[in-house]
Design a protein around this motif. Structure first.
Motif, PDB file in Angstrom:
ATOM      1  N   GLY A  69      10.595  33.433   9.587  1.00  0.00           N
ATOM      2  CA  GLY A  69      11.380  33.929  10.715  1.00  0.00           C
ATOM      3  C   GLY A  69      12.876  33.827  10.512  1.00  0.00           C
ATOM      4  N   ARG A  70      13.294  33.101   9.489  1.00  0.00           N
ATOM      5  CA  ARG A  70      14.740  32.996   9.221  1.00  0.00           C
ATOM      6  C   ARG A  70      15.302  34.302   8.663  1.00  0.00           C
ATOM      7  NH1 ARG A  70      12.087  30.975   4.849  1.00  0.00           N
ATOM      8  NH2 ARG A  70      13.042  31.097   2.761  1.00  0.00           N
ATOM      9  N   PHE A  71      14.430  35.215   8.278  1.00  0.00           N
ATOM     10  CA  PHE A  71      14.861  36.509   7.763  1.00  0.00           C
ATOM     11  C   PHE A  71      14.850  37.596   8.840  1.00  0.00           C
ATOM     12  CE2 PHE A  71      13.220  34.406   3.889  1.00  0.00           C
ATOM     13  CZ  PHE A  71      14.366  34.471   3.113  1.00  0.00           C
ATOM     14  N   LYS A  72      14.760  37.189  10.089  1.00  0.00           N
ATOM     15  CA  LYS A  72      14.770  38.140  11.205  1.00  0.00           C
ATOM     16  C   LYS A  72      16.013  37.927  12.061  1.00  0.00           C
ATOM     17  CE  LYS A  72       9.702  38.229  11.610  1.00  0.00           C
ATOM     18  NZ  LYS A  72       8.559  37.981  12.534  1.00  0.00           N
ATOM     19  N   PRO A  73      16.393  38.926  12.868  1.00  0.00           N
ATOM     20  CA  PRO A  73      17.469  38.692  13.836  1.00  0.00           C
ATOM     21  C   PRO A  73      17.106  37.523  14.737  1.00  0.00           C
ATOM     22  CG  PRO A  73      16.985  41.027  13.677  1.00  0.00           C
ATOM     23  CD  PRO A  73      15.916  40.329  12.891  1.00  0.00           C
ATOM     24  N   LEU A  74      18.088  36.791  15.205  1.00  0.00           N
ATOM     25  CA  LEU A  74      17.819  35.573  15.970  1.00  0.00           C
ATOM     26  C   LEU A  74      17.017  35.861  17.237  1.00  0.00           C
ATOM     27  CD1 LEU A  74      18.214  32.541  15.996  1.00  0.00           C
ATOM     28  CD2 LEU A  74      20.406  32.877  17.146  1.00  0.00           C
ATOM     29  N   ASN A  75      17.256  37.017  17.866  1.00  0.00           N
ATOM     30  CA  ASN A  75      16.517  37.339  19.088  1.00  0.00           C
ATOM     31  C   ASN A  75      15.092  37.812  18.806  1.00  0.00           C
ATOM     32  OD1 ASN A  75      16.962  39.885  18.067  1.00  0.00           O
ATOM     33  ND2 ASN A  75      18.186  40.616  19.782  1.00  0.00           N
ATOM     34  N   ALA A  76      14.721  37.888  17.525  1.00  0.00           N
ATOM     35  CA  ALA A  76      13.374  38.325  17.164  1.00  0.00           C
ATOM     36  C   ALA A  76      12.552  37.209  16.524  1.00  0.00           C
ATOM     37  CB  ALA A  76      13.439  39.525  16.214  1.00  0.00           C
ATOM     38  N   THR A  77      13.110  35.987  16.481  1.00  0.00           N
ATOM     39  CA  THR A  77      12.378  34.868  15.921  1.00  0.00           C
ATOM     40  C   THR A  77      12.166  33.799  16.987  1.00  0.00           C
ATOM     41  OG1 THR A  77      12.237  33.359  14.025  1.00  0.00           O
ATOM     42  CG2 THR A  77      14.402  33.627  15.061  1.00  0.00           C
ATOM     43  N   TYR A  78      11.582  32.663  16.617  1.00  0.00           N
ATOM     44  CA  TYR A  78      11.159  31.679  17.608  1.00  0.00           C
ATOM     45  C   TYR A  78      10.918  30.330  16.951  1.00  0.00           C
ATOM     46  CZ  TYR A  78       6.564  32.388  15.510  1.00  0.00           C
ATOM     47  OH  TYR A  78       5.529  32.458  14.602  1.00  0.00           O
ATOM     48  N   LEU A  79      10.660  29.317  17.758  1.00  0.00           N
ATOM     49  CA  LEU A  79      10.181  28.017  17.287  1.00  0.00           C
ATOM     50  C   LEU A  79       8.689  27.941  17.545  1.00  0.00           C
ATOM     51  CD1 LEU A  79      12.687  25.259  18.520  1.00  0.00           C
ATOM     52  CD2 LEU A  79      12.221  25.932  16.168  1.00  0.00           C
ATOM     53  N   ASP A  80       7.907  27.619  16.527  1.00  0.00           N
ATOM     54  CA  ASP A  80       6.467  27.529  16.760  1.00  0.00           C
ATOM     55  C   ASP A  80       6.111  26.213  17.452  1.00  0.00           C
ATOM     56  OD1 ASP A  80       6.397  25.537  14.837  1.00  0.00           O
ATOM     57  OD2 ASP A  80       5.392  26.745  13.324  1.00  0.00           O
ATOM     58  N   ASP A  81       4.855  26.086  17.832  1.00  0.00           N
ATOM     59  CA  ASP A  81       4.429  24.922  18.627  1.00  0.00           C
ATOM     60  C   ASP A  81       4.629  23.607  17.892  1.00  0.00           C
ATOM     61  OD1 ASP A  81       3.741  26.524  20.728  1.00  0.00           O
ATOM     62  OD2 ASP A  81       1.597  26.624  20.231  1.00  0.00           O
ATOM     63  N   SER A  82       4.436  23.611  16.571  1.00  0.00           N
ATOM     64  CA  SER A  82       4.586  22.355  15.829  1.00  0.00           C
ATOM     65  C   SER A  82       6.034  21.877  15.862  1.00  0.00           C
ATOM     66  CB  SER A  82       4.117  22.540  14.387  1.00  0.00           C
ATOM     67  OG  SER A  82       4.894  23.524  13.720  1.00  0.00           O
ATOM     68  N   SER A  83       6.976  22.807  15.778  1.00  0.00           N
ATOM     69  CA  SER A  83       8.392  22.429  15.865  1.00  0.00           C
ATOM     70  C   SER A  83       8.737  21.922  17.257  1.00  0.00           C
ATOM     71  CB  SER A  83       9.281  23.625  15.521  1.00  0.00           C
ATOM     72  OG  SER A  83       9.142  23.980  14.163  1.00  0.00           O
ATOM     73  N   LYS A  84       8.220  22.598  18.283  1.00  0.00           N
ATOM     74  CA  LYS A  84       8.499  22.172  19.650  1.00  0.00           C
ATOM     75  C   LYS A  84       7.924  20.789  19.911  1.00  0.00           C
ATOM     76  CE  LYS A  84       8.685  26.838  21.611  1.00  0.00           C
ATOM     77  NZ  LYS A  84       8.029  27.818  22.522  1.00  0.00           N
ATOM     78  N   LYS A  85       6.737  20.519  19.379  1.00  0.00           N
ATOM     79  CA  LYS A  85       6.114  19.210  19.575  1.00  0.00           C
ATOM     80  C   LYS A  85       6.952  18.099  18.923  1.00  0.00           C
ATOM     81  CE  LYS A  85       1.331  20.739  20.096  1.00  0.00           C
ATOM     82  NZ  LYS A  85      -0.023  20.784  19.486  1.00  0.00           N
ATOM     83  N   LEU A  86       7.568  18.408  17.783  1.00  0.00           N
ATOM     84  CA  LEU A  86       8.425  17.420  17.142  1.00  0.00           C
ATOM     85  C   LEU A  86       9.592  17.037  18.050  1.00  0.00           C
ATOM     86  CD1 LEU A  86       8.826  18.486  13.389  1.00  0.00           C
ATOM     87  CD2 LEU A  86       7.900  16.333  14.255  1.00  0.00           C
ATOM     88  N   LEU A  87      10.148  18.041  18.731  1.00  0.00           N
ATOM     89  CA  LEU A  87      11.339  17.808  19.547  1.00  0.00           C
ATOM     90  C   LEU A  87      11.011  17.244  20.925  1.00  0.00           C
ATOM     91  CD1 LEU A  87      13.302  21.085  18.724  1.00  0.00           C
ATOM     92  CD2 LEU A  87      13.602  18.830  17.687  1.00  0.00           C
ATOM     93  N   LEU A  88       9.848  17.582  21.448  1.00  0.00           N
ATOM     94  CA  LEU A  88       9.524  17.216  22.835  1.00  0.00           C
ATOM     95  C   LEU A  88       8.533  16.069  22.944  1.00  0.00           C
ATOM     96  CD1 LEU A  88       9.288  20.798  24.370  1.00  0.00           C
ATOM     97  CD2 LEU A  88      11.127  19.148  24.657  1.00  0.00           C
TER      98      LEU A  88
END
Length: 270
Positions: free
Chosen positions: A250-269
């Motif tokens: 997703g780092r190769f997409k425009p910022l408004n077209a990418t996202y954080l997946d659930d595993s990343s969100k779980k790390l932060l939350l």
């Protein structure tokens, strides 16, 4: 008899409805009493670091031999990238993170040429420049930068990382870790095991080069992900991605077209 059974059934249904309404009202009143549950994001590797008050210091650093190549739009690049990155993470994490930023008002001209900062190998994103430039900025802020007539407050924020827009090559980030694992992927992440605020460095070319016009800001936000504790979702040797989110393909997409997946969100939350 049939009429009697119907009455019993209707009575049971009515009682069930009344009970459901009672429980809903009771739950609603409980929520009103307690108030909304507040979710606060924390660093993905060190949970004692809250991201609720993240204050970013941003700098534009120019090696001495690139003094004549200063990008006149550098501040606009930083402002755009920081504002979009702020919106991206605050939206993705759902309000559990709050980001403010402060841009140093003038370019910082390095004391050395680019060959000194870059070292002999920039194939892994230029961690040498990150380490040396960050150290020089830290030292000069404590001594001579603030006497150039520039006002720059470093106060505020419980988590205080730095961003370096670099007039040179590469992109590298520090990743705070309690301990450095032996199997840490060989990528452009610099692992450090202390509790000081991390930093990342990214080339100005990500904003001026035609090949990055669609996702230069996404790379900026990807590097930002490292300083809040997210790891690469791809291998440094082969580039094989294990995720479609911003830490992977997703780092190769425009910022408004990418996202954080659930595993990343779980790390932060978590």
């Amino acid at each position: 008899m049939l009429k009697k059974n119907k009455n019993i059934i209707f009575g049971m249904i009515a009682a069930s409805i009344l009970l459901a309404v009672f429980l809903i009202v009771k739950h609603q009143r409980a929520l009103e009493t307690v108030g909304p549950v507040k979710v606060t994001a924390h660093h993905g590797q060190i949970k004692s670091i809250s991201l609720e008050d993240t204050r970013v210091d941003a700098f534009y650093f120019v090696p001495k031999d690139f003094e004549n190549s200063i990008d006149s739009a550098w501040k606009q690049h930083l402002e755009n990238a920081l504002s979009q990155t702020k919106l991206f993470y605050e939206k993705q994490v759902g309000g559990g993170i709050n980001i403010t930023y402060n841009i140093f008002p003038t370019p910082i001209l390095g004391k050395e040429d680019s060959t000194f900062y870059n070292g002999n190998d920039t194939s892994q994103g230029n961690p040498s420049a990150l380490i040396l430039v960050y150290a020089e900025i830290q030292a000069r802020i404590a001594s001579d930068i603030n006497v150039d007539g520039n006002s720059f407050s470093r106060t505020g924020g419980t988590f205080h990382p730095s961003v370096i827009l670099y007039e040179g090559v590469g992109a590298s980030a520090m990743l705070l870790l309690d301990t450095v694992p032996k199997d840490l992927p060989k990528s452009h992440v610099v692992a450090i095991d202390d509790s000081s605020a991390p930093a990342f460095l990214i080339s100005d070319y990500f904003f001026t080069g035609d090949s990055y016009k669609d996702y230069g800001t996404t790379f900026f936000a990807h590097e930002f992900g490292h300083i809040i504790g997210l790891v690469d979702a791809y291998t440094g040797d082969t580039g094989f991605s294990t995720s479609e989110d911003i830490m992977g393909m997703g780092r190769f997409k425009p910022l408004n077209a990418t996202y954080l997946d659930d595993s990343s969100k779980k790390l932060l939350l978590k």
